[in-house]
Design a protein around this motif. Sequence first.
Motif, short mmCIF file in Angstrom:
data_model
loop_
_atom_site.label_atom_id
_atom_site.label_comp_id
_atom_site.label_asym_id
_atom_site.label_seq_id
_atom_site.Cartn_x
_atom_site.Cartn_y
_atom_site.Cartn_z
N LEU A 6 0.83 -1.21 0.00
CA LEU A 6 0.00 0.00 0.00
C LEU A 6 0.87 1.26 0.00
CD1 LEU A 6 -2.74 -1.06 2.57
CD2 LEU A 6 -3.11 -0.63 0.13
N LYS A 7 1.90 1.25 0.81
CA LYS A 7 2.78 2.42 0.92
C LYS A 7 3.46 2.74 -0.41
CE LYS A 7 6.59 4.20 3.74
NZ LYS A 7 7.53 3.91 4.88
N ASN A 8 3.69 1.71 -1.23
CA ASN A 8 4.37 1.89 -2.51
C ASN A 8 3.41 1.83 -3.69
OD1 ASN A 8 7.54 1.89 -2.06
ND2 ASN A 8 6.64 0.49 -0.55
N ASP A 9 2.12 1.96 -3.43
CA ASP A 9 1.09 2.03 -4.46
C ASP A 9 1.15 0.84 -5.43
OD1 ASP A 9 -1.15 3.12 -5.64
OD2 ASP A 9 -0.07 4.59 -6.83
N LEU A 10 1.27 -0.35 -4.86
CA LEU A 10 1.35 -1.56 -5.67
C LEU A 10 0.08 -2.41 -5.60
CD1 LEU A 10 5.02 -2.65 -4.84
CD2 LEU A 10 4.18 -1.58 -6.95
N VAL A 11 -0.92 -1.95 -4.86
CA VAL A 11 -2.18 -2.69 -4.75
C VAL A 11 -3.16 -2.18 -5.79
CG1 VAL A 11 -4.14 -3.22 -3.25
CG2 VAL A 11 -1.83 -3.12 -2.29
N ASP A 12 -3.62 -3.07 -6.65
CA ASP A 12 -4.58 -2.71 -7.70
C ASP A 12 -6.02 -2.87 -7.24
OD1 ASP A 12 -2.66 -2.38 -10.08
OD2 ASP A 12 -2.14 -4.37 -9.32
N GLU A 13 -6.25 -3.75 -6.27
CA GLU A 13 -7.62 -4.07 -5.87
C GLU A 13 -7.64 -4.53 -4.42
OE1 GLU A 13 -10.58 -6.10 -8.75
OE2 GLU A 13 -9.87 -7.73 -7.46
N LEU A 14 -8.65 -4.07 -3.69
CA LEU A 14 -8.91 -4.54 -2.33
C LEU A 14 -10.22 -5.32 -2.34
CD1 LEU A 14 -8.20 -1.22 -0.38
CD2 LEU A 14 -6.76 -3.27 -0.31
N ARG A 15 -10.18 -6.55 -1.85
CA ARG A 15 -11.39 -7.36 -1.73
C ARG A 15 -11.58 -7.64 -0.24
NH1 ARG A 15 -11.22 -12.28 -5.54
NH2 ARG A 15 -10.97 -10.56 -7.03
N LEU A 16 -12.48 -6.90 0.38
CA LEU A 16 -12.60 -6.92 1.83
C LEU A 16 -13.89 -7.61 2.28
CD1 LEU A 16 -11.51 -3.25 2.60
CD2 LEU A 16 -10.06 -5.28 2.37
N LYS A 17 -13.76 -8.38 3.34
CA LYS A 17 -14.93 -8.92 4.05
C LYS A 17 -14.95 -8.22 5.40
CE LYS A 17 -14.61 -13.42 1.79
NZ LYS A 17 -13.33 -13.15 1.10
N ILE A 18 -15.95 -7.39 5.62
CA ILE A 18 -16.02 -6.54 6.80
C ILE A 18 -17.04 -7.12 7.77
CG2 ILE A 18 -16.36 -4.19 7.64
CD1 ILE A 18 -15.90 -3.32 4.65
N TYR A 19 -16.57 -7.54 8.93
CA TYR A 19 -17.41 -8.26 9.90
C TYR A 19 -17.95 -7.30 10.96
CZ TYR A 19 -15.82 -12.64 7.88
OH TYR A 19 -15.59 -13.68 7.01
N PRO A 20 -19.17 -7.54 11.44
CA PRO A 20 -19.84 -6.59 12.35
C PRO A 20 -19.40 -6.74 13.81
CG PRO A 20 -21.33 -8.40 11.86
CD PRO A 20 -20.08 -8.64 11.04
N LEU A 21 -18.14 -6.45 14.07
CA LEU A 21 -17.64 -6.45 15.44
C LEU A 21 -16.38 -5.60 15.50
CD1 LEU A 21 -15.69 -9.73 16.37
CD2 LEU A 21 -16.16 -9.04 14.02
N THR A 22 -16.01 -5.20 16.70
CA THR A 22 -14.75 -4.49 16.94
C THR A 22 -13.94 -5.30 17.95
OG1 THR A 22 -15.71 -3.15 18.72
CG2 THR A 22 -15.77 -2.22 16.49
N LEU A 23 -12.61 -5.23 17.82
CA LEU A 23 -11.73 -5.98 18.73
C LEU A 23 -10.74 -5.09 19.45
CD1 LEU A 23 -10.97 -9.17 16.58
CD2 LEU A 23 -12.55 -8.95 18.50
N GLY A 24 -10.49 -3.90 18.95
CA GLY A 24 -9.55 -3.00 19.61
C GLY A 24 -8.11 -3.34 19.29
N ASP A 25 -7.56 -4.35 19.96
CA ASP A 25 -6.18 -4.74 19.74
C ASP A 25 -6.07 -5.75 18.60
OD1 ASP A 25 -5.30 -3.14 21.83
OD2 ASP A 25 -5.64 -4.73 23.31
N GLY A 26 -4.87 -5.85 18.04
CA GLY A 26 -4.62 -6.81 16.98
C GLY A 26 -3.99 -6.16 15.77
N LYS A 27 -3.41 -6.95 14.90
CA LYS A 27 -2.81 -6.43 13.67
C LYS A 27 -3.89 -5.89 12.76
CE LYS A 27 0.87 -9.88 13.96
NZ LYS A 27 1.46 -11.09 13.33
N LYS A 28 -3.65 -4.69 12.22
CA LYS A 28 -4.68 -4.02 11.44
C LYS A 28 -4.26 -3.86 9.98
CE LYS A 28 -6.80 -1.65 15.32
NZ LYS A 28 -7.37 -0.40 15.86
N LEU A 29 -5.27 -3.82 9.12
CA LEU A 29 -5.03 -3.71 7.69
C LEU A 29 -4.32 -2.41 7.35
CD1 LEU A 29 -5.46 -4.79 4.81
CD2 LEU A 29 -7.67 -3.64 4.80
N PHE A 30 -4.82 -1.29 7.86
CA PHE A 30 -4.21 0.01 7.58
C PHE A 30 -3.52 0.50 8.84
CE2 PHE A 30 -8.01 -0.26 4.83
CZ PHE A 30 -7.39 -0.20 3.59
N ALA A 31 -2.31 -0.01 9.05
CA ALA A 31 -1.57 0.35 10.26
C ALA A 31 -0.42 1.29 9.91
CB ALA A 31 -1.04 -0.91 10.94
#
Length: 216
Positions: free
Chosen positions: A153-178
């Motif tokens: 992402l930082k180097n603009d090499l992603v052409d497409e994002l295919r996301l499954k977004i689940y209805p919950l929050t967790l707070g901690d953990g590795k994140k997609l846009f960190a």
Amino acid sequence: MNSQPKENLLPTIKIQKNMRKITVLSMITLDGVMQAPGGTEEDKSEGFNYGGWTAPYGDEVEGRVVKEELSQPTDYFLGRKTFEIWESYWPQHADFWPRINEGTKYVLSKTRKKSDWKNSVFLESLEDVKKVKSSEGPDIQVWGSSKLIQLLLKNDLVDELRLKIYPLTLGDGKKLFAGGAIPAAFTLTESLATPSGVIIATYKRSGEVKTGNVGE
């Protein structure tokens, strides 16, 4: 059968005019957590205790979408940690996901050089990643691999994002846009909501961010 070492493979890559498309496929929570979606023992690093958080939301619609994704002819970019989790599992489960064994798995790692998992190739740098993207071959999917995704992402090499977004929050953990993205615009090309409340959306890279004033 050991995979070819990187130095034997990369010099033979044939560059093509149209680059291979890189698609990031990620299961995320509403607050962007992507760590260990599939099982309680998947990735407990940094004290993560919510592994397997997608399990309660499985349904027929989501299952159909996943089956279609797994059947696509593709190669793969993987980070070392994701690769090592998969390396110990998928070779014995080819009946569920045959393509993961047959597709080439390009692994970005400074420590690993080879694997007995067939079609595994190890890359050392961002330049190696760019060479693969510019080479002949099928499009490329990225699963898991949070640090690798942020580098792409930082180097603009992603052409497409295919996301499954689940209805919950967790707070901690590795994140997609960190902290690894750049300002970039995407276009929504597909979307649906499953009966269990998961939003499945595909975004295509579409140029620069545009700004303006609402109402003008």
